[in-house]
Design a protein around this motif. Structure first.
Motif, PDB file in Angstrom:
ATOM      1  N   TYR A 138       0.833  -1.213   0.000  1.00 18.84           N
ATOM      2  CA  TYR A 138       0.000   0.000   0.000  1.00 18.84           C
ATOM      3  C   TYR A 138       0.866   1.261   0.000  1.00 18.84           C
ATOM      4  O   TYR A 138       0.657   2.170  -0.800  1.00 18.84           O
ATOM      5  N   VAL A 141       2.924   1.567  -3.345  1.00 14.51           N
ATOM      6  CA  VAL A 141       2.127   1.910  -4.532  1.00 14.51           C
ATOM      7  C   VAL A 141       1.670   3.375  -4.461  1.00 14.51           C
ATOM      8  O   VAL A 141       1.599   4.053  -5.489  1.00 14.51           O
ATOM      9  N   LYS A 142       1.423   3.871  -3.253  1.00 14.50           N
ATOM     10  CA  LYS A 142       1.077   5.301  -3.136  1.00 14.50           C
ATOM     11  C   LYS A 142       2.215   6.142  -3.715  1.00 14.50           C
ATOM     12  O   LYS A 142       1.986   7.135  -4.400  1.00 14.50           O
ATOM     13  N   SER A 251      -4.220   3.367  -5.254  1.00 15.39           N
ATOM     14  CA  SER A 251      -3.398   2.420  -4.481  1.00 15.39           C
ATOM     15  C   SER A 251      -4.290   1.491  -3.638  1.00 15.39           C
ATOM     16  O   SER A 251      -3.941   0.327  -3.424  1.00 15.39           O
TER      17      SER A 251
END
Ligand code: HEM
Length: 419
Positions: A138, A141-142, A251
């Motif tokens: 998480y 991907v942000k 995300s």
């Protein structure tokens, strides 16, 4: 005589606490209890609210003659998630004109461009992830999406600022449904991002910053409203953030895609050696099955009668987005993850509404829905075909109270390897 019926009523002077406790399921739980797709309650300090779900309800909700958006979103949402005076708060011609600007950014070529940028930035991170003991998907991907969408929009960024920027973008969409410290952090991140963006808009307008005229950043900076005037610096900043913030929020869907690949291995097998169509069906099912936006709000524009209820001008109405995507009248076995259901889906704009329903230009349906689908397909392809990883034991539980909801661990992966 037209048919009228008293709506069931969720007793209590203010049910906000129940709403916060039950989260995505607040409306669904009462719809089941009352055996009715529409009921009244009191929320947000005792305000009378009508909640509704179903395909016909969505159709009525997206009728611009019956509902308006100005004044519908609570200030806690405007101060964190949306910002003040953005496209979400407009109605009629003013909305249509601003929304057209957004939709013009969503050409085929531009969608391909964002997919390529996301892929490039993700692949750049893979060697680093290979060296790490574990990766919190998480958070990573942000960062990937923050860089990609800034490049796509034309927003200049330094690589050393990415950590803080992606955290601040995250604060905007993670804090709207929160109270206390997290909410305050969301407001502070919005303030800081808006001043950064206002400064950038100013320097573009004075010519101090040179940005390509084809970029969304330049086009928003130079966009003229219906009266021919430039947007205020603040509104322009809010609209640029309306591209950046929600793209970083994808995300959440990427992590939920990873979760689905993990929890439903048959679905993963189907994807290997399959075509674009299957990727799209999987992505659609992720958007249907998992929660993201619980609901969308609107205000009754003028009195009307529908479904046996007299809707009174000024009443706040909430459309149950999560409920529609799980409605037993609309979906067979709604609590099963089954991407094949999208093989025969008739593409109705009112049943499957994870990013709102109705029309893109005249209505408030999400301007970035196509972009979301393209980015999700790209990331899914990478996770299925371009990398191997293991999923260690971890807390993958999701809370119905956390909005948006992601697995508690943020989805940890290990033994990452390029293939
Ligand atoms: C993470 C995935 C996303 C979700 C779950 C999502 C969800 C939504 C929802 C529920 C709405 C409100 C619909 C309504 O009021 O009826 C909305 C509106 C909007 N979204 Fe998204 N969105 C996402 C991604 C994006 C992206 C990637 C962009 C831009 C690049 C974007 C830009 C917008 C804008 C500008 C609006 C306001 C539209 C209007 O008021 O006319 N969204 N979105």
């Amino acid at each position: 005589m037209p048919y009228r019926e008293e709506l069931p009523y969720d007793e209590g002077p203010d049910n906000t606490i129940a709403f916060l406790n039950e989260g995505y399921l607040y409306i669904t739980n009462r719809r089941i209890r009352f055996n009715r797709d529409m009921f009244k309650t009191r929320l947000l300090g005792g305000k009378q609210v009508v909640c509704m779900a179903g395909k016909e309800a969505a159709e009525v909700f997206y009728d611009n003659e019956k509902f308006k958006r100005h004044g519908a979103a609570p200030s806690r949402v405007l101060n964190t998630l949306f910002g003040q005076k953005g496209v979400q708060t407009l109605d009629g011609k003013a909305h249509e004109q601003r929304k057209t600007m957004f939709m013009n950014f969503m050409s085929k070529a531009r969608l391909q461009e964002i997919s390529e940028l996301v892929k490039e930035e993700w692949m750049k991170q893979l060697p680093k992830w290979e060296q790490q003991d574990s990766v919190v998907l998480y958070e990573e991907v942000k960062r990937v999406l923050s860089i990609a969408i800034c490049r796509w929009t034309g927003v200049p960024i330094n690589s050393q600022d990415i950590g803080i920027l992606s955290e601040q973008f995250g604060d905007l969409f993670e804090s709207a449904g929160k109270i206390g410290i997290k909410h305050i952090k969301g407001k502070s991140s919005r303030k800081s991002l808006e001043s950064w963006m206002e400064e950038l808009i100013k320097t573009i307008r004075t010519g101090e910053s040179v940005v390509s005229e084809t970029t969304p950043l330049y086009q928003i900076a130079m966009h003229r409203d219906l009266d021919g005037s430039l947007l205020s610096k603040h509104t322009a900043a809010v609209e640029v953030l309306n591209l950046l913030r929600p793209t970083v929020a994808i995300s959440v869907y990427i992590v939920l895609s990873a979760l689905a690949l993990h929890d439903f291995p048959d679905e993963k097998d189907k994807l290997k050696a399959s075509d674009e169509k299957n990727y799209k069906m999987f992505v659609q099912e992720v958007r249907r099955y998992y929660p993201f936006f619980p609901l969308v709000p609107a205000i009754v524009k003028k009195d009307f009668l529908w479904g046996g209820h007299d809707f009174k001008e000024g009443t706040l109405v909430l459309l149950d987005v999560y409920g529609n995507n799980h409605h037993p009248d609309l979906w067979e076995n709604p609590s099963n993850f089954n991407s094949d259901r999208f093989k025969d889906w008739d593409k109705s704009p009112f049943d499957f509404i994870p990013q709102g329903g109705g029309d893109y230009i005249t209505g408030h349906r999400c301007a970035g829905e196509w972009l979301t689908i393209e980015v999700m397909k790209t990331c899914l392809d990478i996770m299925v075909n371009k990398m191997d990883y293991t999923v260690p034991k971890q807390n993958l539980n999701m809370s119905v109270r956390r909005m948006p909801s992601v697995p508690k661990s943020g989805f940890i992966i290990q033994d990452v390897q390029r293939i």
